[in-house]
Design an enzyme around this catalytic site. Structure first.
Site, PDB file in Angstrom:
ATOM      1  N   PRO A   2      29.811  38.017  64.585  1.00 39.44           N
ATOM      2  CA  PRO A   2      28.734  39.670  64.543  1.00 39.44           C
ATOM      3  C   PRO A   2      28.835  40.490  64.019  1.00 39.44           C
ATOM      4  O   PRO A   2      30.105  41.439  64.636  1.00 39.44           O
ATOM      5  CB  PRO A   2      28.645  39.855  66.196  1.00 39.44           C
ATOM      6  CG  PRO A   2      29.226  38.619  67.126  1.00 39.44           C
ATOM      7  CD  PRO A   2      30.571  38.520  66.219  1.00 39.44           C
ATOM      8  N   GLU A   3      28.103  41.328  63.185  1.00 40.30           N
ATOM      9  CA  GLU A   3      28.092  42.445  61.929  1.00 40.30           C
ATOM     10  C   GLU A   3      27.358  43.135  62.304  1.00 40.30           C
ATOM     11  O   GLU A   3      26.190  43.295  63.758  1.00 40.30           O
ATOM     12  CB  GLU A   3      28.131  41.747  60.630  1.00 40.30           C
ATOM     13  CG  GLU A   3      29.126  40.473  60.510  1.00 40.30           C
ATOM     14  CD  GLU A   3      30.200  41.183  60.246  1.00 40.30           C
ATOM     15  OE1 GLU A   3      30.184  42.049  60.402  1.00 40.30           O
ATOM     16  OE2 GLU A   3      30.932  40.054  59.215  1.00 40.30           O
ATOM     17  N   LYS A  58      30.775  48.302  64.440  1.00 42.45           N
ATOM     18  CA  LYS A  58      30.537  46.773  65.082  1.00 42.45           C
ATOM     19  C   LYS A  58      30.953  47.018  66.317  1.00 42.45           C
ATOM     20  O   LYS A  58      31.101  46.124  67.548  1.00 42.45           O
ATOM     21  CB  LYS A  58      31.209  45.682  64.924  1.00 42.45           C
ATOM     22  CG  LYS A  58      30.517  45.361  63.418  1.00 42.45           C
ATOM     23  CD  LYS A  58      31.367  43.958  62.795  1.00 42.45           C
ATOM     24  CE  LYS A  58      32.767  44.381  62.463  1.00 42.45           C
ATOM     25  NZ  LYS A  58      33.657  42.777  61.067  1.00 42.45           N
ATOM     26  N   HIS A  92      34.085  31.084  79.552  1.00 37.94           N
ATOM     27  CA  HIS A  92      33.615  31.784  78.641  1.00 37.94           C
ATOM     28  C   HIS A  92      33.211  33.069  79.323  1.00 37.94           C
ATOM     29  O   HIS A  92      33.120  33.923  77.780  1.00 37.94           O
ATOM     30  CB  HIS A  92      34.169  31.751  77.187  1.00 37.94           C
ATOM     31  CG  HIS A  92      34.118  30.464  76.919  1.00 37.94           C
ATOM     32  ND1 HIS A  92      35.759  30.173  76.732  1.00 37.94           N
ATOM     33  CD2 HIS A  92      33.756  28.774  76.498  1.00 37.94           C
ATOM     34  CE1 HIS A  92      35.817  29.186  75.907  1.00 37.94           C
ATOM     35  NE2 HIS A  92      34.459  28.008  76.269  1.00 37.94           N
ATOM     36  N   ARG A 111      36.748  33.045  71.739  1.00 37.43           N
ATOM     37  CA  ARG A 111      38.063  33.014  71.172  1.00 37.43           C
ATOM     38  C   ARG A 111      38.622  34.063  71.939  1.00 37.43           C
ATOM     39  O   ARG A 111      39.924  34.343  71.320  1.00 37.43           O
ATOM     40  CB  ARG A 111      37.636  32.889  70.159  1.00 37.43           C
ATOM     41  CG  ARG A 111      36.868  32.001  69.294  1.00 37.43           C
ATOM     42  CD  ARG A 111      37.163  31.816  67.663  1.00 37.43           C
ATOM     43  NE  ARG A 111      37.896  31.729  66.834  1.00 37.43           N
ATOM     44  CZ  ARG A 111      38.081  32.190  65.710  1.00 37.43           C
ATOM     45  NH1 ARG A 111      36.337  31.835  65.313  1.00 37.43           N
ATOM     46  NH2 ARG A 111      38.844  31.575  65.648  1.00 37.43           N
ATOM     47  N   ARG A 153      38.284  51.361  40.317  1.00 36.07           N
ATOM     48  CA  ARG A 153      38.679  50.834  41.687  1.00 36.07           C
ATOM     49  C   ARG A 153      38.735  49.457  40.815  1.00 36.07           C
ATOM     50  O   ARG A 153      37.888  48.961  40.785  1.00 36.07           O
ATOM     51  CB  ARG A 153      37.899  50.241  43.338  1.00 36.07           C
ATOM     52  CG  ARG A 153      37.672  52.100  43.674  1.00 36.07           C
ATOM     53  CD  ARG A 153      39.648  51.941  44.510  1.00 36.07           C
ATOM     54  NE  ARG A 153      38.562  53.168  45.370  1.00 36.07           N
ATOM     55  CZ  ARG A 153      40.002  53.486  46.398  1.00 36.07           C
ATOM     56  NH1 ARG A 153      41.033  52.717  46.349  1.00 36.07           N
ATOM     57  NH2 ARG A 153      38.996  54.061  46.527  1.00 36.07           N
ATOM     58  N   ARG A 262      37.105  34.464  52.165  1.00 38.10           N
ATOM     59  CA  ARG A 262      35.910  34.380  52.643  1.00 38.10           C
ATOM     60  C   ARG A 262      35.037  33.393  52.126  1.00 38.10           C
ATOM     61  O   ARG A 262      35.800  33.363  50.728  1.00 38.10           O
ATOM     62  CB  ARG A 262      35.898  35.826  53.400  1.00 38.10           C
ATOM     63  CG  ARG A 262      35.986  36.995  53.681  1.00 38.10           C
ATOM     64  CD  ARG A 262      35.747  36.331  55.281  1.00 38.10           C
ATOM     65  NE  ARG A 262      36.239  37.247  56.202  1.00 38.10           N
ATOM     66  CZ  ARG A 262      35.517  38.486  56.593  1.00 38.10           C
ATOM     67  NH1 ARG A 262      34.492  38.587  56.582  1.00 38.10           N
ATOM     68  NH2 ARG A 262      35.955  38.841  58.021  1.00 38.10           N
TER      69      ARG A 262
END
Length: 272
Positions: A2-3, A58, A92, A111, A153, A262
């Site tokens: 979840p973002e 988050k 869960h 999890r 950067r 990713r």
């Protein structure tokens, strides 16, 4: 995982059901999440009332009427839903907060990478929160900010905008989508972005996140909103999860490769 849009969707979904209604019971079925849950919460939260539901990155921040703040993180696969008290908990379903109106706020996390903590101090100073960058949907996050922060950067721009110290909430899905719409190659060094490119990227990040919130987050993996319904943003993804498929703009095959562990999907033609 979840973002920001999923967490904001959850906050908006649960707030009307949990604010200003006394907590009557707290059930902790499993106290070993990412960090151990303080078992005393099952004794000292009943009788208290949640007075505000905020979000920082988050993290959900639920203010209690005694000055404490509950810090809730959904981890990799967690969700918060409002359920009827007669709905039996699943394998869960680790935490229940029951309210005086009878309904239950239930935390589901297969999890167990989430977190449920309490602090009596300013949550903005908490170790998990104090290092976070600006919220992307505020005026503090803009193209000029990105341009100034990105100078010198060498980090790939996709990894850089996913760094929560730079800006919060730009997870993998939204980074892929934003860079595609901004026509920026994800492997380009952040420091090589021009000022116009930074302004374009900031505006698109805002638009992508705002649209996802409006549509209830994504339907990927385990996420459901506070009402138990899935989001629909995944139906409008341009590149994420579509490696090898035709680019929606030029029809050339989309490239997929790992970056910082990713999945990164982009168009070598449109994002050159």
């Amino acid at each position: 995982m979840p973002e920001l849009p999923e967490v904001e969707t959850t906050r908006r979904g649960i707030a009307p059901h949990i604010l200003h209604h006394p907590i009557t019971a707290v059930t902790l079925r499993h106290t070993q999440l990412r960090w151990p849950i303080d078992k005393a919460l099952s004794r000292n939260l009943p009788g208290r009332t949640l007075v505000r539901a905020d979000r920082r990155g988050k993290y959900l921040l639920l203010a209690v009427d005694d000055g404490r703040t509950l810090i809730w993180h959904l981890g990799m696969s967690g969700s918060l839903r409002i359920v009827e008290p007669t709905e039996p908990p699943g394998k869960h379903d680790h935490i229940d907060l029951r309210f005086a109106h009878g309904r239950v706020l239930r935390y589901h996390d297969p999890r167990r990478f989430g977190a449920f903590l309490a602090t009596a101090d300013d949550p903005a100073q908490h170790a998990l929160i104090c290092h976070l960058g600006p919220e992307p949907l505020t005026d503090d996050f803009n193209g000029e900010y990105l341009y100034e922060r990105s100078r010198k950067r060498s980090t790939a721009v996709k990894s850089w905008i996913m760094d929560s110290r730079v800006v919060v909430g730009v997870g993998n899905i939204y980074a892929n989508e934003s860079l595609f719409l901004a026509k920026i190659h994800p492997l380009r060094a952040a420091g090589k972005l021009t000022r116009p490119a930074c302004h374009r990227l900031a505006d698109i990040i805002k638009a992508v996140l705002a649209r996802s919130i409006t549509q209830g987050g994504t339907t990927l993996r385990d996420f459901v909103g506070g009402d138990g319904k899935p989001g629909y943003f995944a139906q409008q993804l341009n590149v994420y999860g579509r490696g090898g498929e035709p680019c929606p703009v030029c029809a050339k095959p989309l490239t997929e490769k790992p970056l910082s562990q990713r999945t990164t999907v982009y168009c070598t033609h449109c994002q050159n």
